[in-house]
Design a protein around this motif. Structure first.
Motif, PDB file in Angstrom:
ATOM      1  N   PHE A  95       0.843  -1.201   0.000  1.00 46.17           N
ATOM      2  CA  PHE A  95       0.000   0.000   0.000  1.00 46.17           C
ATOM      3  C   PHE A  95       0.879   1.251   0.000  1.00 46.17           C
ATOM      4  O   PHE A  95       0.652   2.183  -0.783  1.00 46.17           O
ATOM      5  CB  PHE A  95      -0.911   0.012   1.231  1.00 46.17           C
ATOM      6  CG  PHE A  95      -2.166  -0.814   1.089  1.00 46.17           C
ATOM      7  CD1 PHE A  95      -2.354  -1.661   0.018  1.00 46.17           C
ATOM      8  CD2 PHE A  95      -3.161  -0.738   2.057  1.00 46.17           C
ATOM      9  CE1 PHE A  95      -3.505  -2.432  -0.104  1.00 46.17           C
ATOM     10  CE2 PHE A  95      -4.330  -1.499   1.942  1.00 46.17           C
ATOM     11  CZ  PHE A  95      -4.496  -2.349   0.862  1.00 46.17           C
ATOM     12  N   ASP A 311      -9.793   2.981  -6.648  1.00 47.74           N
ATOM     13  CA  ASP A 311      -8.830   2.956  -5.548  1.00 47.74           C
ATOM     14  C   ASP A 311      -7.441   2.703  -6.112  1.00 47.74           C
ATOM     15  O   ASP A 311      -7.254   1.795  -6.930  1.00 47.74           O
ATOM     16  CB  ASP A 311      -9.182   1.859  -4.542  1.00 47.74           C
ATOM     17  CG  ASP A 311     -10.419   2.206  -3.722  1.00 47.74           C
ATOM     18  OD1 ASP A 311     -10.880   3.358  -3.808  1.00 47.74           O
ATOM     19  OD2 ASP A 311     -10.916   1.328  -2.994  1.00 47.74           O
ATOM     20  N   ASN A 314      -6.067  -0.682  -3.614  1.00 44.01           N
ATOM     21  CA  ASN A 314      -6.857  -1.830  -3.162  1.00 44.01           C
ATOM     22  C   ASN A 314      -6.925  -2.942  -4.204  1.00 44.01           C
ATOM     23  O   ASN A 314      -7.221  -2.691  -5.365  1.00 44.01           O
ATOM     24  CB  ASN A 314      -8.289  -1.390  -2.819  1.00 44.01           C
ATOM     25  CG  ASN A 314      -8.454  -1.189  -1.331  1.00 44.01           C
ATOM     26  OD1 ASN A 314      -7.718  -1.754  -0.537  1.00 44.01           O
ATOM     27  ND2 ASN A 314      -9.426  -0.383  -0.946  1.00 44.01           N
TER      28      ASN A 314
END
Length: 501
Positions: A95, A311, A314
């Motif tokens: 991430f 996103d 994600n």
């Protein structure tokens, strides 16, 4: 370069351990309410050479939670790093890489002779959390493509709600506070000139209010804060006659009419299809744009635009497949028109400035309104619009149709942001009410230093905004609603114990 008052000094990013989200409202508004074009002076694309356009945006967010040592406020990303064996917390490092990597991908492609474009939407929570964690490397990588004139023309930042609050259930009095808090924070990190270029707005979860008064206040706040356009989900809007959109690849004029009969409008770019992250990860908008040809607005023929947001971190497809798909698309464009003709990528503001320079007028854009409003206005006469009449129409429609609601619409319509979350919403509205009861009278008084610049005020505002973070409802009952309860209790305690500001 955009001009603005030269007397402005750089803003501090962190003040007394808190993110800079207030205190320079006058200066912010002086910077964002500039009329000069942003992309027109630097764009390397000529509209007459273009058949169709696509625009992609990456949405990035991590909530702030009271889960640090001693219950301190930390980023959920930090919690993931510190608890790698819970759930999918092993994704913390991927991430963090996703939040940074556009700062590498854009220079790489530009240096290869490509003509890339990307729009970025980062919540205030995430920006603060990265700084709290000591991940200034991520912010510095983003600064490179935001502030360096070599790369800046390829990147557009979109404004958003500071704490990722979904707008339909945000207390109306706090909508503008959320918007301007993000502007403060962004300017503190990236500078005044970068803030002056932020003209598009990305609503969290693409959630658009459909209650007439909530929508009106939202659009009014956007315009007061210098925004020229926003991104909307195609299924969250309808034509003025209540039909599905027929020109979804053209900009629209979103009409907001309140229960008093006042109207206001703003340009909307239509995000097509649903919430499938793969649409962006696999660069689907580029391939869809290849199937389109010029369309007419007023007397002008313009390339249509396929707008999409997903996103940015994600899911395995976005984490692993996006970089290669992103590069492949721009390489393909270089081999088919040099990246500047035929089908091209643009940023939203760049596209709107180019078509308006070609003679398009916003009043000629097809019009739309939030879904469900046609049924209200069928029952309320335009020349006799009163709050009571609008409310009666809404209640009548709810009785006739159990599916009719004024909760807004988003890209996740299978999830309600309202039903089943009274234990979060009630405290959220209560804290907001207490906040405004204490603060609003003080804002009317004269003082040498703005009240909003005081740390006590900033801490109160922070807790009020944080409680509105959508994650406390998205993830269901349990730990996340407990986090919300804790933030409420701290905010209420601060309001009770804070001395007169």
């Amino acid at each position: 370069m955009l001009s603005f008052p030269t007397t402005l000094t750089p803003l501090p990013e962190i003040i007394d351990g808190l993110p800079n989200i207030s205190g320079w409202e006058t200066e912010i508004l002086s910077v964002v309410n500039q009329d000069q074009p942003v992309f027109l002076p630097t764009t390397n694309i000529r509209l007459e050479d273009v058949n169709a356009v696509f625009a992609i945006a990456l949405h990035m967010h991590q909530p702030t939670i009271p889960a640090g040592n001693g219950g301190t406020l930390i980023s959920n990303l930090q919690y993931m790093f510190e608890h790698p064996n819970e759930g999918d917390n092993h994704n913390a490092d991927p991430f963090a890489h996703c939040y940074s990597r556009m700062g590498d991908l854009i220079p790489e492609l530009v240096n290869q002779g490509c003509n890339p474009r990307v729009m970025l939407d980062y919540s205030g929570n995430l920006l603060w959390g990265l700084r709290q964690m000591g991940r200034g490397d991520v912010l510095d990588n983003l600064k490179r493509i935001t502030c360096d004139p070599t790369y800046q023309p390829y990147v557009e930042w979109l404004g958003t709600m500071w704490s990722h609050a979904v707008i339909p259930s945000t207390p109306i009095a706090d909508i503008k506070l959320q918007i301007i808090a993000w502007q403060h924070h962004f300017a503190a990190i990236f500078g005044w000139e970068a803030l002056a270029r932020v003209k598009g707005f990305s609503p969290p979860e693409m959630h658009l209010p459909n209650h007439p008064d909530a929508l009106f206040e939202f659009v009014k706040a956007l315009k007061e804060c210098g925004y020229r356009w926003l991104l909307v989900q195609e299924h969250s809007v309808e034509t003025i006659s209540g039909q599905s959109l027929t020109h979804k690849h053209l900009p629209h004029r979103l009409i907001a009419r309140n229960s008093q009969g006042e109207t206001i409008s703003i340009t909307a770019l239509i995000k097509t299809q649903g919430s499938d992250t793969k649409l962006v990860a696999q660069m689907q908008p580029y391939y869809e744009a290849k199937t389109l040809s010029k369309q007419q607005i007023g007397s002008v023929f313009v390339p249509p635009i396929v707008s999409q947001i997903g996103d940015g971190e994600n899911g395995g497809v976005m984490m692993n497949e996006f970089p290669s798909a992103f590069k492949q698309a721009w390489w393909d464009m270089v081999n088919n028109g040099g990246g500047k003709s035929g089908v091209v990528g643009m940023c939203g503001t760049e596209y709107l400035e180019l078509i308006e320079a070609a003679g398009c007028k916003p009043e000629d854009y097809p019009t739309c309104q939030p879904v469900g409003q046609h049924q209200i206005w069928e029952r309320v006469s335009p020349d006799n619009s009163q709050p009571e009449a609008v409310e009666n129409a809404i209640q009548e429609l709810k009785q006739i149709n159990s599916n009719f609601h004024m909760d807004g619409a988003s890209w996740t319509n299978h999830i309600s942001w309202v039903k089943g979350y009274e234990n979060v919403l009630s405290p959220m509205y209560q804290l907001s009410s207490l906040f405004h009861q204490k603060i609003d009278p003080l804002l009317q008084t004269d003082s040498a230093e703005p009240i909003t610049r005081q740390s006590q005020y900033r801490n109160l505002l922070l807790h009020n905004l944080l409680l509105q973070t959508s994650c406390f409802r998205y993830w269901g009952q349990g730990a996340w609603t407990d986090y919300a309860r804790e933030i409420y209790q701290r905010g209420e305690s601060l309001l009770q114990t804070t001395a007169r500001l």
